[in-house]
Motif scaffolding. Structure first.
Motif, PDB file in Angstrom:
ATOM      1  N   GLY A  80      41.661  39.283  30.458  1.00 18.40           N
ATOM      2  CA  GLY A  80      42.500  38.735  31.810  1.00 18.40           C
ATOM      3  C   GLY A  80      42.768  37.155  31.450  1.00 18.40           C
ATOM      4  N   VAL A 132      33.660  32.017  39.911  1.00 13.48           N
ATOM      5  CA  VAL A 132      34.381  32.192  41.013  1.00 13.48           C
ATOM      6  C   VAL A 132      35.498  31.101  40.667  1.00 13.48           C
ATOM      7  CG1 VAL A 132      34.676  32.260  43.456  1.00 13.48           C
ATOM      8  CG2 VAL A 132      32.714  32.913  42.411  1.00 13.48           C
ATOM      9  N   SER A 133      36.919  31.758  40.633  1.00 15.86           N
ATOM     10  CA  SER A 133      37.913  30.850  40.487  1.00 15.86           C
ATOM     11  C   SER A 133      39.050  31.048  41.842  1.00 15.86           C
ATOM     12  CB  SER A 133      38.762  31.342  39.379  1.00 15.86           C
ATOM     13  OG  SER A 133      39.484  32.315  39.746  1.00 15.86           O
ATOM     14  N   THR A 134      39.616  30.009  42.159  1.00 18.33           N
ATOM     15  CA  THR A 134      40.581  29.824  43.333  1.00 18.33           C
ATOM     16  C   THR A 134      41.769  29.326  42.914  1.00 18.33           C
ATOM     17  OG1 THR A 134      39.659  27.754  44.075  1.00 18.33           O
ATOM     18  CG2 THR A 134      38.707  29.612  45.124  1.00 18.33           C
ATOM     19  N   GLN A 152      44.025  32.207  46.605  1.00 12.60           N
ATOM     20  CA  GLN A 152      43.450  33.603  45.952  1.00 12.60           C
ATOM     21  C   GLN A 152      41.914  33.157  45.489  1.00 12.60           C
ATOM     22  OE1 GLN A 152      45.292  35.239  42.216  1.00 12.60           O
ATOM     23  NE2 GLN A 152      45.205  37.157  43.246  1.00 12.60           N
ATOM     24  N   LYS A 153      41.209  34.153  45.636  1.00 15.11           N
ATOM     25  CA  LYS A 153      40.050  34.001  45.010  1.00 15.11           C
ATOM     26  C   LYS A 153      39.557  35.072  44.192  1.00 15.11           C
ATOM     27  CE  LYS A 153      35.028  33.789  46.585  1.00 15.11           C
ATOM     28  NZ  LYS A 153      33.952  33.616  47.630  1.00 15.11           N
ATOM     29  N   GLU A 154      39.061  34.977  42.846  1.00 14.06           N
ATOM     30  CA  GLU A 154      38.880  35.929  41.874  1.00 14.06           C
ATOM     31  C   GLU A 154      37.450  35.799  41.361  1.00 14.06           C
ATOM     32  OE1 GLU A 154      43.005  37.133  39.912  1.00 14.06           O
ATOM     33  OE2 GLU A 154      42.508  35.030  39.714  1.00 14.06           O
ATOM     34  N   ILE A 155      36.676  36.524  40.976  1.00 12.09           N
ATOM     35  CA  ILE A 155      35.687  36.475  40.225  1.00 12.09           C
ATOM     36  C   ILE A 155      35.731  37.020  38.757  1.00 12.09           C
ATOM     37  CG2 ILE A 155      33.158  37.289  40.222  1.00 12.09           C
ATOM     38  CD1 ILE A 155      33.321  37.494  43.171  1.00 12.09           C
ATOM     39  N   ILE A 156      35.449  36.078  37.949  1.00 11.17           N
ATOM     40  CA  ILE A 156      35.302  36.431  36.369  1.00 11.17           C
ATOM     41  C   ILE A 156      34.137  37.004  36.033  1.00 11.17           C
ATOM     42  CG2 ILE A 156      36.085  35.513  34.217  1.00 11.17           C
ATOM     43  CD1 ILE A 156      37.725  33.336  35.530  1.00 11.17           C
ATOM     44  N   ARG A 157      33.894  38.262  35.400  1.00 13.51           N
ATOM     45  CA  ARG A 157      32.768  38.734  34.969  1.00 13.51           C
ATOM     46  C   ARG A 157      32.519  39.129  33.495  1.00 13.51           C
ATOM     47  NH1 ARG A 157      33.113  41.385  40.028  1.00 13.51           N
ATOM     48  NH2 ARG A 157      31.207  40.535  41.394  1.00 13.51           N
ATOM     49  N   VAL A 215      43.645  33.803  34.196  1.00  9.72           N
ATOM     50  CA  VAL A 215      43.934  33.167  35.633  1.00  9.72           C
ATOM     51  C   VAL A 215      44.656  31.948  35.102  1.00  9.72           C
ATOM     52  CG1 VAL A 215      42.884  31.752  37.582  1.00  9.72           C
ATOM     53  CG2 VAL A 215      41.567  33.932  36.499  1.00  9.72           C
TER      54      VAL A 215
END
Length: 305
Positions: free
Chosen positions: A100, A116-118, A128-133, A102
């Motif tokens: 993925g 945690v990315s915004t 937009q808030k996304e969590i990269i795991r 961002v």
């Protein structure tokens, strides 16, 4: 070796990414294509610097080599500055990594549950808030971070021979003529929009800016469609983001893409004949009327002062 990898073709932005990556508490590895740049980056304290030696001056031609390096060392994240070259490299590297990506993250926070990315979406109207795991590539806009030097930090520098992608070659370079524009640090900005009738009307804006000691800026249409000012002059989500003490707009409708670039201004003054224009809602002070009448009056008063 698990860790975070960073790259930028510009030293200060690479240095800022090193500082961001260091917040994770993990090893930071800086990738460079230039030995001189690598020596400068030592001062910012990455654990490692890997210099890629190849036969191409184009960073994006090393996307596959970088992807293989990150895979082999089981890297966790690849941070790239959002320069023209950086965005190209990031997209290609993410493709080779099959992971993925961002784009233009406004912030990254390292937490136990993940990263945690915004970022701004839909012209800045949505965050937009996304969590990269898992492994991902993230681009970070220039100017969002501050580089911090670390004295006497131990840094390992190694060179790696790699094969560049031969399908794209640099045939010729030509200098780009640029006016000296520093909107990021400008204390005052006068911005012109598509409400100006003709290019000669720029003289009115230039006179106002000169009296105020301000920089001249514009909307995207003025720079890219009419080409009245260089592209470095336009403000917006894909242009400059400014933080002046005073921002004055002339004939700027104030679409959300533009407002994103001026929202950190201390005082926003809008001059527009349309009381329903979006810029009026964004402004601290609004003058509703014909700018061809209002601006000359303002210039006259400033001359008296």
């Amino acid at each position: 070796m698990p860790g975070i990898y960073v790259y930028s073709d510009k030293v200060q932005e690479a240095a800022a990414l090193i500082g961001l990556a260091a917040q994770s508490g993990k090893e930071v590895c800086c990738i460079s294509l230039d030995s001189n740049q690598a020596q400068e980056l030592k001062e910012y304290g990455p654990e490692r610097i890997i210099i890629l030696n190849g036969n191409s001056p184009l960073p994006e031609n090393y996307a596959q080599s970088i992807a293989e390096l990150i895979k082999n060392e089981e890297g966790e994240l690849f941070l790239v500055a959002s320069t023209v070259r950086g965005r190209e490299l990031a997209a290609k590297t993410a493709g080779y990594l099959d992971c993925g990506m961002v784009s233009d993250a406004e912030s990254l926070v390292f937490e136990d549950e993940g990263i945690v990315s915004t970022r701004l979406m839909y012209g800045g109207s949505v965050v937009q808030k996304e969590i990269i795991r898992q492994l991902a590539v993230v681009t970070v806009p220039a100017g969002n971070l501050q580089a911090v030097k670390k004295e006497n930090a131990p840094v390992s520098i190694v060179s790696l021979e790699v094969q560049a992608d031969p399908r794209v070659r640099l045939i010729e370079t030509l200098p780009v003529k640029r006016d000296k524009i520093d909107l990021a640090s400008a204390e005052k900005v006068v911005c012109v929009g598509m409400g100006l009738d003709k290019q000669e009307d720029m003289k009115m804006a230039e006179e106002l800016a000169q009296l105020l000691g301000a920089e001249i800026a514009c909307t995207r249409g003025i720079a890219e469609e009419r080409q009245w000012l260089p592209v470095e002059s336009y403000i917006g989500i894909s242009g400059a983001k400014i933080k002046p003490s005073l921002y004055i707009s002339m004939g700027v409708s104030g679409q959300v893409q533009h407002v994103v670039g001026i929202r950190d201004s201390k005082i926003i003054v809008a001059v527009d004949s349309n009381e329903k224009a979006p810029i009026i809602k964004a402004a601290d002070y609004s003058i509703i009327g014909d700018m061809y009448e209002i601006i000359p009056l303002l210039i006259e008063e400033l001359k008296k002062a």
